[in-house]
Design an enzyme around this catalytic site. Structure first.
Site, PDB file in Angstrom:
ATOM      1  N   SER A 166       0.864  -1.179   0.000  1.00 14.94           N
ATOM      2  CA  SER A 166       0.000   0.000   0.000  1.00 14.94           C
ATOM      3  C   SER A 166       0.899   1.227   0.000  1.00 14.94           C
ATOM      4  O   SER A 166       2.116   1.117   0.174  1.00 14.94           O
ATOM      5  CB  SER A 166      -0.927   0.007   1.220  1.00 14.94           C
ATOM      6  OG  SER A 166      -0.177  -0.103   2.423  1.00 14.94           O
ATOM      7  N   LEU A 201      -8.875  -3.643  15.616  1.00 17.75           N
ATOM      8  CA  LEU A 201      -9.292  -4.563  14.567  1.00 17.75           C
ATOM      9  C   LEU A 201      -8.710  -4.095  13.246  1.00 17.75           C
ATOM     10  O   LEU A 201      -8.917  -2.945  12.845  1.00 17.75           O
ATOM     11  CB  LEU A 201     -10.817  -4.618  14.465  1.00 17.75           C
ATOM     12  CG  LEU A 201     -11.378  -5.368  13.245  1.00 17.75           C
ATOM     13  CD1 LEU A 201     -11.040  -6.855  13.309  1.00 17.75           C
ATOM     14  CD2 LEU A 201     -12.884  -5.159  13.114  1.00 17.75           C
ATOM     15  N   GLY A 204      -8.123  -6.701   6.575  1.00 12.04           N
ATOM     16  CA  GLY A 204      -7.155  -6.797   5.483  1.00 12.04           C
ATOM     17  C   GLY A 204      -5.754  -6.912   6.037  1.00 12.04           C
ATOM     18  O   GLY A 204      -5.039  -5.924   6.151  1.00 12.04           O
ATOM     19  N   GLY A 206      -2.956  -8.307   4.928  1.00  9.29           N
ATOM     20  CA  GLY A 206      -1.748  -8.239   4.114  1.00  9.29           C
ATOM     21  C   GLY A 206      -0.775  -9.302   4.575  1.00  9.29           C
ATOM     22  O   GLY A 206      -1.143 -10.447   4.856  1.00  9.29           O
ATOM     23  N   GLY A 208       0.958  -8.985   7.364  1.00 10.35           N
ATOM     24  CA  GLY A 208       1.088  -8.889   8.815  1.00 10.35           C
ATOM     25  C   GLY A 208       1.876  -7.718   9.345  1.00 10.35           C
ATOM     26  O   GLY A 208       2.033  -7.575  10.562  1.00 10.35           O
ATOM     27  N   SER A 228      -7.053 -14.389   2.203  1.00 10.35           N
ATOM     28  CA  SER A 228      -6.021 -14.951   1.331  1.00 10.35           C
ATOM     29  C   SER A 228      -5.304 -16.076   2.061  1.00 10.35           C
ATOM     30  O   SER A 228      -4.770 -15.884   3.158  1.00 10.35           O
ATOM     31  CB  SER A 228      -5.013 -13.867   0.929  1.00 10.35           C
ATOM     32  OG  SER A 228      -3.817 -14.440   0.436  1.00 10.35           O
ATOM     33  N   GLN A 231      -1.454 -15.235   2.371  1.00 11.08           N
ATOM     34  CA  GLN A 231      -1.169 -14.209   3.373  1.00 11.08           C
ATOM     35  C   GLN A 231      -1.400 -14.726   4.788  1.00 11.08           C
ATOM     36  O   GLN A 231      -0.654 -14.389   5.710  1.00 11.08           O
ATOM     37  CB  GLN A 231      -2.015 -12.970   3.106  1.00 11.08           C
ATOM     38  CG  GLN A 231      -1.604 -12.204   1.869  1.00 11.08           C
ATOM     39  CD  GLN A 231      -2.411 -10.931   1.685  1.00 11.08           C
ATOM     40  OE1 GLN A 231      -3.518 -10.798   2.190  1.00 11.08           O
ATOM     41  NE2 GLN A 231      -1.858  -9.985   0.946  1.00 11.08           N
ATOM     42  N   CYS A 394      -0.350   2.541 -12.799  1.00  7.99           N
ATOM     43  CA  CYS A 394      -0.772   3.161 -11.542  1.00  7.99           C
ATOM     44  C   CYS A 394       0.063   4.397 -11.210  1.00  7.99           C
ATOM     45  O   CYS A 394      -0.486   5.432 -10.808  1.00  7.99           O
ATOM     46  CB  CYS A 394      -0.689   2.142 -10.419  1.00  7.99           C
ATOM     47  SG  CYS A 394      -1.856   0.779 -10.575  1.00  7.99           S
TER      48      CYS A 394
END
Length: 464
Positions: A166, A201, A204, A206, A208, A228, A231, A394
């Site tokens: 990200s 919380l 997502g 990812g 970790g 996932s 993941q 992107c």
């Protein structure tokens, strides 16, 4: 391999005589390209050379290796143009620059390239996108298609400390990707006023990085969830290696199935995976899981408000090849859904889009530096070119502001202000607006350099 050498023979780059349809469509595309504003495009094909566009700062050269690329682009629009690149039918000296030129002319591209002869193809892709809904089963399938490619691939280019997939936030222009990723996490934790008394919380997981950094540096309890398989397995091993099993609870649950109440929630670039049909469901779920006076920090990739409705119906390159079922919300779409479907309060919103451009540039450089390892993992040339196009696509979009990234701080129904409100009028720990002028974010002008120098002299500039 230089940008203009022929692609490897594994790709479909055999030069073929232009057929009748190609000879008909090629002049139409050339006329369209000649209308480009903000720069110029030099097209090389065999002994022919065309300099197209109105001129400006964005100047790119494109070489056609296979004349069939013209037919593909005319009949398939921008998605087919990407596929032609993946197949080695064209090259460019500046892939990010080419994306920027087309992003600058986005409305014209949508009206010309993605209409007319490509209308049928565009309709078929839209139908396919509509069928990739993020139901409970669909979300699992869509997430697995990207995130279960293999942990070893992502390790090649993500930051080595947190494995954050990200936007990082660069505290100063020369910061490493690792330092920028840590700075991003600290910004989010500071927004949340996160301390050892909280139960965080994360929706997502990812790989970790956020959960581990929060538990290790803030001393809080963390519950984190991913759907996932790759993941989940990777993060489970990391948590055990860090000895944090007593602080971190790792789940493999869809966000809609979560139970309990939390005083802090964080979700980093997960909102794009829920699908536009489920945006209200996602926000209502956040509200259901949040204590009334709790805080939520979201990081979201966004699209311009003016493009949201059209983009929510269209299949582009990213949705076709990278993130099936994905969508980009706009600021207005998020706030409208909050207003209509929840009692959540918006406390803060900050754009960090240019930091994402810098993040993507760093990922691209690391990916290219380790191409040998990519091939050794079994990925072929077409995949490499697809991934290269994805990162450039992107980065160019962020640099031209056709897409953005923001961090939002939301409060529960009983939370109408943040601790930050009491500091209004005092220097901020970071000056992102001034940083946008810095060279690491793409400015090479003397004015930008002066602004960067002035910002770094100011008391609010982050120190190493």
């Amino acid at each position: 391999m230089s940008q203009f050498e022929p692609a490897p023979p594994t790709l479909a780059t055999t030069r073929a005589p232009a057929d009748r349809l190609t000879r008909l469509l090629r002049p139409r595309l050339l006329r369209m390209l000649d209308k480009l504003e903000g720069g110029s495009l030099t097209v090389l094909e065999g002994r022919e050379r065309h300099v197209l566009g109105k001129g400006g700062a964005r100047n790119v050269t494109l070489r056609i290796h296979d004349s069939r690329a013209w037919r593909r682009m005319a009949l398939g629009g921008t998605v087919a143009a990407a596929e032609a690149y993946m197949d080695g039918q064209w090259e460019t000296d500046d892939l990010v620059g080419l994306v920027r030129l087309f992003a600058y002319n986005l409305e014209q591209v949508n009206d010309s390239v993605d209409s007319g002869t490509s209308r049928l193809s565009k309709w078929a892709l839209s139908v396919a996108y509509a069928l990739a809904r993020n139901t409970l089963a669909g979300s699992k399938r869509n997430i697995s298609a990207h995130y279960d490619l293999g942990n070893d691939l992502f390790e090649l280019f993500l930051d080595r400390e947190h494995r954050m997939y990200s936007a990082a936030v660069f505290p100063y222009p020369e910061a490493s990707l690792e330092a920028a990723s840590t700075h991003k996490l600290e910004k989010l934790f500071n927004l949340l006023e996160l301390g050892p008394q909280h139960h965080l919380l994360e929706i997502g997981t990812g790989w970790g990085g956020l959960a581990i950094h929060a538990a290790r540096t803030r001393g809080c309890r963390v519950t984190t969830t991913t759907i996932s398989d790759e993941q989940h397995a990777y993060t489970q091993a990391r948590i055990a290696a860090e000895g944090l099993e007593n602080r971190i609870t790792l789940l493999k649950e869809d966000y809609r199935a979560l139970e309990g109440r939390f005083d802090r929630i964080v979700s980093v670039e997960m909102i794009e995976a829920v699908g536009h049909q489920y945006l209200p469901t996602y926000l209502k779920t956040l509200e259901r899981l949040l204590e009334p006076e709790g805080l939520i920090a979201l990081q979201a990739i966004t699209i311009r408000d003016q493009r949201f409705v059209a983009a929510s119906r269209e299949m582009d390159f990213i949705k076709r090849y990278i993130f099936p079922g994905g969508f980009l919300p706009s600021h207005a779409a998020i706030l409208s859904a909050m207003q209509q479907d929840t009692q959540l309060n918006l406390l803060q919103l900050e754009d960090i889009g240019l930091h994402y451009a810098a993040t993507l540039k760093a990922w691209g450089q690391r990916f290219e530096a380790r191409l040998g390892e990519v091939y050794a993992q079994g990925y072929d040339e077409r995949f490499v070119r697809m991934w290269r196009y994805y990162l450039a696509y992107c980065e160019g979009g962020f640099r031209e502001r056709t897409i953005g990234t923001c961090q939002l701080l939301l409060g529960g129904p009983g939370r109408v202000r943040s601790r930050r409100d009491s500091r209004i009028g005092t220097p901020e720990p970071c000056c992102p607006s001034a940083m946008e002028h810095c060279s690491m974010l793409g400015s090479s002008s003397s004015a930008g350099s002066a602004a960067c120098w002035a910002a770094r002299r100011s008391p609010c500039w982050p120190r190493r």
